[in-house]
Design an enzyme around this catalytic site. Structure first.
Site, PDB file in Angstrom:
ATOM      1  N   HIS A 152      -5.297   0.106   1.025  1.00  0.00           N
ATOM      2  CA  HIS A 152      -5.753  -0.968   1.258  1.00  0.00           C
ATOM      3  C   HIS A 152      -7.193  -1.494   2.660  1.00  0.00           C
ATOM      4  CE1 HIS A 152      -3.585  -0.835   4.885  1.00  0.00           C
ATOM      5  NE2 HIS A 152      -3.936  -1.537   5.696  1.00  0.00           N
ATOM      6  N   ASP A 194       1.272  -1.016  -0.553  1.00  0.00           N
ATOM      7  CA  ASP A 194       0.305  -0.278   0.495  1.00  0.00           C
ATOM      8  C   ASP A 194       1.300   0.901  -0.366  1.00  0.00           C
ATOM      9  OD1 ASP A 194      -0.826   2.281   0.462  1.00  0.00           O
ATOM     10  OD2 ASP A 194      -2.870   0.912   1.928  1.00  0.00           O
TER      11      ASP A 194
END
Length: 521
Positions: A469, A226
């Site tokens: 995420h 991420d």
């Protein structure tokens, strides 16, 4: 993450075990069997009778003593009646002795006469009012005057009224005690939470499932990949070396140790990394592989359970955010560390964060998730909505489905916030930008690295920016709300921890003409 559920307690419907007539019949049959199987010894002779009624009639006919008259003459209560029966059996007194008793003290007033003389004495097991009632029935059948019957009926009504009043007083007292107990429990919980918080009070075995979920490598890979998340932490530390130079840093929930290594590279003198999950053993290898073991010390355990090798730290870093910011309640642990270890003038990073809401109009998504249950291959499964709607959904929201401007509903300063502020209720106003049906409310959060930073860093999990995420948290409405551009959708949001599982959340929305609670767990 685990499926999100919010169990709703339904009212238990009235149940019937069978036909009432059958029940009444069974009761009569049992009563008949009991009376048939009784053997009652006379109070004044050796004769055995088949029932209490037969015994009373025998005493009246053979011994010229009406036991009920004696009870009424001396106004005996249940205890007085029991004592009298045991007195007669133990002293073997004659009926005449009872009839000659005056209104003064009774010979059976002593507590010794509460002890039964005969085992399983049926006379002691008879209800006093029922006993007197039987006599009333016998008396009325012999032609007792009408006025006397009325007097007895009035007396029975008076007794019933007194019993009802006593019951009412007892219920009022019970309610007062309940309120008192609730107050004591709430005060106790408030006192506890001000010191530790519900997560800190969990035993290690109770919290095992949470930390076990972070032992799997896949979740760490997802977080590291991420870029919004990881690069924001990196940029904050690398762009502000003056914040970290020669400082002692605590990393709460270090995972693979990436934040600890960023801090070390940014100039920290010492970094203490803490994690309870098994991933910390991999973090130890990672730190050694990057020749940072002289700066970074890794400790396995919950921050609430361990003791750090230093008294104070200058900086606390942590990536504690969960879905909708507060899911998992890891911020509780960061605040615990802050209150115990952070030195004066130190700081927690990220230091500021907020939660925002926006309205969503996505008819197709609503059809797929909610209206779908109205007709499933020709069958109605509409009852499933009660289970589906309360499940908050974590997913990426399409930008084109947003139908309002965002509204911030809560802002937290991690350097000053207290545990009680992590549960909150607030009104919100969403300015509608499109005339359509509102099918859901979406929630997300923004993160700020601000305090003492010459180069401030911000990132957002909102639907209009690069996905993370965390995605967004969607609260679907069972029935869409018609809205018009330019109007405001007003409501109230309440966020609270699940008392049975303090790492999960209950989120309640009060909207026009409806109220719905959702769960994140």
């Amino acid at each position: 993450m685990a499926d999100n559920t919010d169990p709703h307690a339904e009212e238990m419907p009235e149940l019937s075990d069978g036909d009432d007539d059958d029940v009444d019949g069974d009761e009569e049959q049992w009563q008949w069997m009991e009376e048939e199987s009784q053997t009652v010894a006379c109070l004044f002779c050796d004769k055995l009778l088949g029932s209490v009624s037969a015994t009373l009639q025998h005493c009246t006919a053979e011994h010229q003593l009406n036991l009920v008259n004696i009870i009424r003459k001396h106004s005996l209560d249940d205890y007085g009646y029991i004592k009298m029966i045991n007195f007669i059996r133990s002293t073997k007194c004659a009926p005449s002795c009872l009839m000659e008793l005056s209104e003064g003290p009774l010979p059976w007033d002593g507590e010794d006469f509460l002890r039964p003389v005969l085992q399983d004495d049926s006379l002691l097991q008879t209800d006093l009012e029922e006993l007197c009632g039987r006599d009333d029935m016998c008396s009325s059948s012999r032609g007792e005057p009408h006025d006397e019957l009325l007097r007895r009926a009035q007396a029975a009504e008076d007794r019933a009224q007194r019993s009802e009043e006593a019951l009412t007083r007892a219920m009022e007292d019970l309610h007062k005690l309940k309120l008192l107990a609730q107050g004591l429990v709430l005060n106790a919980e408030t006192s506890k939470s001000s010191n530790l918080g519900t997560v800190a009070e969990l035993r290690e075995d109770e919290d095992e499932a949470y930390f076990s979920s972070y032992s799997h490598y896949g979740i760490h890979e997802e977080m590291l990949k991420d870029k919004v998340r990881t690069e924001s932490y990196r940029d904050f530390m690398y762009s502000n070396p003056e914040v970290f130079r020669d400082k002692v840093v605590l990393d709460v929930g270090c995972g693979t140790g990436i934040l600890s290594m960023f801090a070390a590279r940014a100039g920290a003198k010492k970094v203490i990394a803490v994690d309870q999950s098994e991933i910390i053993y991999q973090a130890m290898d990672i730190v050694r592989s990057n020749q940072l073991e002289n700066i970074i010390t890794l400790i396995k355990g919950r921050i609430e359970d361990i003791k750090l090798p230093v008294e104070k730290v200058d900086i606390i870093i942590s990536e504690w955010m969960g879905y909708f910011l507060l899911f998992e309640s890891m911020l509780d642990s960061v605040l615990y560390a802050r209150d115990l270890y952070l030195a004066d003038g130190g700081s927690v990073y990220p230091d500021l964060c907020n939660i925002s809401l926006a309205a969503v109009g996505d008819a197709q998504k609503h059809q797929d998730r909610i209206a779908f249950w109205d007709d499933v291959y020709g069958f109605s499964m509409a009852c499933m909505k009660r289970a589906v709607v309360p499940e908050a959904v974590v997913e990426v929201v399409k930008t084109e489905t947003l139908i309002s401007e965002p509204a911030v509903v809560q802002t937290l300063d991690c350097n000053t916030v207290c545990l009680s502020e992590l549960e909150f209720a607030t009104d919100f106003f969403l300015k509608i930008t499109k005339t359509t049906d509102c099918t859901a409310i979406v929630g997300y959060f923004d993160i700020f690295f601000d305090k003492g930073c010459s180069n401030k860093v911000i990132f957002s999990t909102g639907p209009k920016l690069q996905r993370t995420h965390w995605k967004q948290t969607v609260f679907l409405l069972e029935k869409p709300i018609p809205v018009k551009a330019g109007e405001e959708l007003r409501g109230k949001i309440t966020v609270r921890k699940n008392k049975k599982d303090p790492r999960s959340l209950f989120v309640t929305f009060d909207l026009p003409d409806r109220k719905q609670t959702y769960s994140l767990q």
